[in-house]
Design an enzyme around this catalytic site. Sequence first.
Site, short mmCIF file in Angstrom:
data_model
loop_
_atom_site.label_atom_id
_atom_site.label_comp_id
_atom_site.label_asym_id
_atom_site.label_seq_id
_atom_site.Cartn_x
_atom_site.Cartn_y
_atom_site.Cartn_z
N SER A 90 20.03 24.45 -33.52
CA SER A 90 21.12 23.67 -34.46
C SER A 90 22.56 23.50 -33.81
CB SER A 90 21.40 24.92 -35.64
OG SER A 90 21.63 26.16 -35.27
N HIS A 123 13.02 28.04 -35.79
CA HIS A 123 14.49 28.35 -35.32
C HIS A 123 15.04 29.13 -36.55
CE1 HIS A 123 18.43 28.25 -34.42
NE2 HIS A 123 18.81 26.97 -34.62
N HIS A 125 12.25 37.58 -28.62
CA HIS A 125 13.69 36.58 -28.51
C HIS A 125 13.52 35.89 -27.08
CE1 HIS A 125 17.88 35.31 -28.08
NE2 HIS A 125 17.82 35.48 -29.63
N ARG A 157 22.65 42.30 -33.08
CA ARG A 157 22.70 41.86 -34.74
C ARG A 157 22.05 42.68 -35.65
NH1 ARG A 157 21.84 35.63 -34.06
NH2 ARG A 157 19.91 36.72 -32.69
N ASP A 175 16.49 39.16 -37.36
CA ASP A 175 15.61 38.65 -38.47
C ASP A 175 14.78 39.72 -39.34
OD1 ASP A 175 16.50 35.68 -38.62
OD2 ASP A 175 15.39 35.43 -36.91
#
Length: 470
Positions: free
Chosen positions: A277, A307, A354, A363, A412
Amino acid sequence: MSHIKTILTRRLYSTAQSDLKTTLKAVIPERLQLYSHVKKDLSSHQIGTQTVGSVIGGMRGSRALLWESSSVDPNKGVTFHGLTIEECQAALPKSKHESTDPKSEMLPESMFWFLLTGKLPTQSQINTFSSELAHKGDLPEYVVKSLDNLPKTLHPMTQLSIGISMMNNESVFAKAYAKGIPKTDAWEYVLDDVINLIAKLPALVGKIYSNTYYSGKNLGTINMDKDWSYNMASSMGFTLDDSVNIKDLSKSQSNDFVNLVRLYCALHGDHEGGNVSAHATHLVGSSLSDPFLSYSAGVQGLAGPLHGLAAQEVVRFILEMKNAIGGDINHKVKIEEYLWSLLNSNRVIPGYGHGVLRKADPRFTAMIRFGDNRAEEFSKDDNLQLVKNLSAIAPSVLTEHGKTKNPYPNVDSSSGVLFYHYGLQETLFLTVIFGASRALGPLSQLVWDRVYGLPIERPTSVSLKKLAGL
């Protein structure tokens, strides 16, 4: 006669398509054999300043993109102008209404300010900036009407991309460029567009949410006295003031949902420039497309399953897993057996691994800490408790399995489950919120692209035969 002609034309096109596929199928085996040889035997060979493996492997490890605002270290994770997530949480301003509340999270507009300038904003500066975003937050009427006319089955990310693209009609940069401006002045017009785009994202997100799931019902409004995340939550009907409380949340739950949006959007705002992105935004912007068209391209990249869709995959995975182990979320053996059943079936464990990180994603830690700070709220949430149990069990299973470079949870693993807890159970929509948040970093970099006067991006390509030395 016309009907017969149409049938014959269709048959002709069908035959041509069939011939094309047949020809392609005949070519594929030889080409795949060559590709396998190049990948297996030549990956370490140099071609110019790059290795062959980098050329055919998604350019991983190629340092070829200027990016100012954030970087991702394999062990430290993402840092923003050198500050860790915890340091940003401590230093960046919060909502003026909750500036002393320990549970209140940093504002995404604070993060945008920091990403853009490299300077920590004051509370006063952010109060004013939040107000500016709110006052510029209403959608143009033509955007509203156009969104209302889209098929209700259209993917929410397609709607987001369309909405952003249409606002190209508002671009002051495009209008100024058409009239002729010095290159040294371009960044100011780009910044005007960037602020206008970011300002309208809460209303755009809310409109798409309403059209997709609530038949276009007006769920909330932009509150001029509130921050960007509050207005996003309000536009989706998750607040108690000036909105329809569609999820029947209590006041504390509504406040917590707003803070979840704040944290999520600030954390997802930037993740250096190589992700799809961010890179897509930069690439399209390098042609001097305005910020609306440039970020619309970024949103389309974010919509790809590799993504931006991971959070919804994790929610589905957690729900399926909980059912498969009979709700025994604390049963270590059952969890391990379920994970091995996935891996032995050549499936992956969603939310783990990752492309860059080799440690647990900070995160992820921040999102889990959000839940831990609300222990009473989440103590009976089996989904989040399973996520936490999984984070203690899965790394050892993945390490033993031996086919992943990073066996640790990424962001996520937890984010979607947190949103699910507060009633955002339309998991397809999680990526839309991701799309709103990711605007912060790539658009701030777009301003700097014009400050520096960076040229159009135009790498040189190479054929597989050339890589093979043929």
